[in-house]
Scaffold this active site. Structure first.
Site, PDB file in Angstrom:
ATOM      1  N   HIS A   1      -5.667  -8.458  -9.288  1.00 21.70           N
ATOM      2  CA  HIS A   1      -6.828  -9.251  -9.690  1.00 21.70           C
ATOM      3  C   HIS A   1      -7.379  -8.635 -10.966  1.00 21.70           C
ATOM      4  O   HIS A   1      -7.568  -7.411 -11.039  1.00 21.70           O
ATOM      5  CB  HIS A   1      -7.901  -9.233  -8.592  1.00 21.70           C
ATOM      6  CG  HIS A   1      -9.198  -9.874  -8.997  1.00 21.70           C
ATOM      7  ND1 HIS A   1      -9.370 -11.245  -9.010  1.00 21.70           N
ATOM      8  CD2 HIS A   1     -10.376  -9.336  -9.424  1.00 21.70           C
ATOM      9  CE1 HIS A   1     -10.603 -11.512  -9.410  1.00 21.70           C
ATOM     10  NE2 HIS A   1     -11.236 -10.367  -9.680  1.00 21.70           N
TER      11      HIS A   1
ATOM     12  N   HIS B   1      -0.333   1.387 -13.390  1.00 18.94           N
ATOM     13  CA  HIS B   1       0.459   0.272 -13.931  1.00 18.94           C
ATOM     14  C   HIS B   1       1.873   0.745 -14.236  1.00 18.94           C
ATOM     15  O   HIS B   1       2.053   1.754 -14.923  1.00 18.94           O
ATOM     16  CB  HIS B   1      -0.191  -0.270 -15.201  1.00 18.94           C
ATOM     17  CG  HIS B   1       0.501  -1.485 -15.752  1.00 18.94           C
ATOM     18  ND1 HIS B   1       0.639  -2.651 -15.028  1.00 18.94           N
ATOM     19  CD2 HIS B   1       1.118  -1.710 -16.944  1.00 18.94           C
ATOM     20  CE1 HIS B   1       1.307  -3.535 -15.754  1.00 18.94           C
ATOM     21  NE2 HIS B   1       1.601  -2.985 -16.921  1.00 18.94           N
TER      22      HIS B   1
ATOM     23  N   GLY C   1       0.778  -1.239   0.000  1.00 20.30           N
ATOM     24  CA  GLY C   1       0.000   0.000   0.000  1.00 20.30           C
ATOM     25  C   GLY C   1       0.804   1.281   0.000  1.00 20.30           C
ATOM     26  O   GLY C   1       0.340   2.301   0.525  1.00 20.30           O
TER      27      GLY C   1
ATOM     28  N   ASN D   1       1.449   3.160  -2.577  1.00 25.11           N
ATOM     29  CA  ASN D   1       0.726   4.136  -3.403  1.00 25.11           C
ATOM     30  C   ASN D   1      -0.502   4.656  -2.665  1.00 25.11           C
ATOM     31  O   ASN D   1      -0.846   5.837  -2.766  1.00 25.11           O
ATOM     32  CB  ASN D   1       0.328   3.504  -4.741  1.00 25.11           C
ATOM     33  CG  ASN D   1       1.529   3.235  -5.625  1.00 25.11           C
ATOM     34  OD1 ASN D   1       2.263   4.137  -5.987  1.00 25.11           O
ATOM     35  ND2 ASN D   1       1.746   1.968  -5.961  1.00 25.11           N
TER      36      ASN D   1
ATOM     37  N   GLU E   1       5.977   6.437  -9.183  1.00 24.90           N
ATOM     38  CA  GLU E   1       4.563   6.052  -9.070  1.00 24.90           C
ATOM     39  C   GLU E   1       3.831   6.930  -8.062  1.00 24.90           C
ATOM     40  O   GLU E   1       2.693   7.345  -8.298  1.00 24.90           O
ATOM     41  CB  GLU E   1       4.437   4.594  -8.622  1.00 24.90           C
ATOM     42  CG  GLU E   1       4.652   3.564  -9.694  1.00 24.90           C
ATOM     43  CD  GLU E   1       4.465   2.155  -9.170  1.00 24.90           C
ATOM     44  OE1 GLU E   1       3.977   1.311  -9.933  1.00 24.90           O
ATOM     45  OE2 GLU E   1       4.800   1.890  -7.992  1.00 24.90           O
TER      46      GLU E   1
END
Length: 214
Positions: A102, A123, A14, A16, A194
Site C-alpha cells: 500500500h 524493498h 510475513g 520478513n 532480505e
C-alpha cells in the site's frame, strides 16, 4: 536503555516479519502487526508469537465514496489517516513496512513525522531501480533481456514518492551467468538475503533513533 517500540505493517506471508520475531539481537519489541489483507499469514505468525494484531483494509473506505479518481483519492486519505491513528495509539518509535503493499500518503506520513516516529521500508531492488510492485520479477526479466547484471535489496526511509526515500542499507545481488536462476529460484535467493538485510537495516535505524534521543 529500553528497547525500541516497533510496529510492523504487512500484506502477505510475513517471512520478513518472522525474521524479526526470531532474531534475538534486535533491541526492539514488536508492539503490533497491522495488515491490509485479512488472510495474510503474517497475522498468524504474530499471533503465534503473542504479538497484538490489527486488520485495516481500504475497501471499507472505498465503499463510502464514488468510484471516481477523486473518490478513490479521498478514500485513501481517510484510510491513511485512520491507519496513522491506529499506529500512534501504540506509541511506537519505529514503523517497518515489511511487504506492505500500500502506498502511504501524507495522511499517514504527516502525523507520524509530527510525533517523531521513523518509518522504513524493505524493498527488493537497488535505489532508483524497479520502484513499486513486482520488483524481483521485473529485475529478473531485465537480466534475461541482457539489460542488467545485478539487482539488490534495500531498507530505506519512507516518503510519499514510492521507494524513493533515502537508503539506510543497500545490498547488491549479482545475477550468476550460467547458473540455473529461474524466477522461482531467484526469488528464494532474494528473500533469504532480505531476511538478513531487514535485521541489519532495523539495527542501523534503531542506532540512529537512539543517537537522536540521547
Amino acid at each position: 536503555m529500553d528497547s525500541i517500540r516497533l510496529t510492523v505493517l504487512i500484506s502477505g506471508s510475513g517471512t520478513n516479519l518472522q525474521a524479526v520475531i526470531d532474531d534475538t539481537t534486535l533491541p526492539a519489541k514488536i508492539v503490533r502487526v497491522i495488515s491490509n489483507r485479512k488472510d495474510a499469514f503474517g497475522l498468524e505468525r504474530a499471533r503465534r508469537a503473542n504479538i497484538p494484531t490489527q486488520y485495516h483494509n481500504l475497501v471499507k473506505y472505498k465503499k463510502q465514496h464514488p468510484a471516481t479518481p477523486e473518490g478513490v483519492q479521498r478514500a485513501r486519505e481517510e484510510y491513511d489517516a485512520e491507519l496513522a491513528r491506529l499506529v500512534l495509539e501504540d506509541k511506537p518509535d519505529l514503523v517497518a513496512c515489511l511487504g506492505f503493499m500500500h502506498v502511504l500518503s501524507e495522511g499517514f506520513l504527516g502525523p507520524l513525522e509530527a510525533k517523531g516516529v521513523r518509518i522504513v521500508n524493505l524493498h527488493p531492488a537497488l535505489p532508483g531501480e524497479f520502484n513499486g510492485a513486482n520488483a524481483i520479477e521485473r529485475a529478473h526479466q531485465a537480466w534475461l533481456d541482457g539489460k542488467i547484471e545485478r539487482t539488490g535489496v534495500m531498507i530505506h526511509n519512507v516518503i510519499s514518492e514510492v521507494d524513493m526515500g533515502k537508503p539506510i542499507l543497500v545490498k547488491e545481488i549479482p545475477f550468476v551467468k550460467g547458473a540455473d536462476e529461474d524466477l522461482h529460484a531467484f526469488e528464494q535467493k532474494v528473500h533469504e538475503i532480505e531476511w538478513k538485510v531487514v535485521i541489519e537495516g532495523l539495527q542501523k535505524t534503531i542506532e540512529e533513533i537512539r543517537t537522536t534521543k540521547s
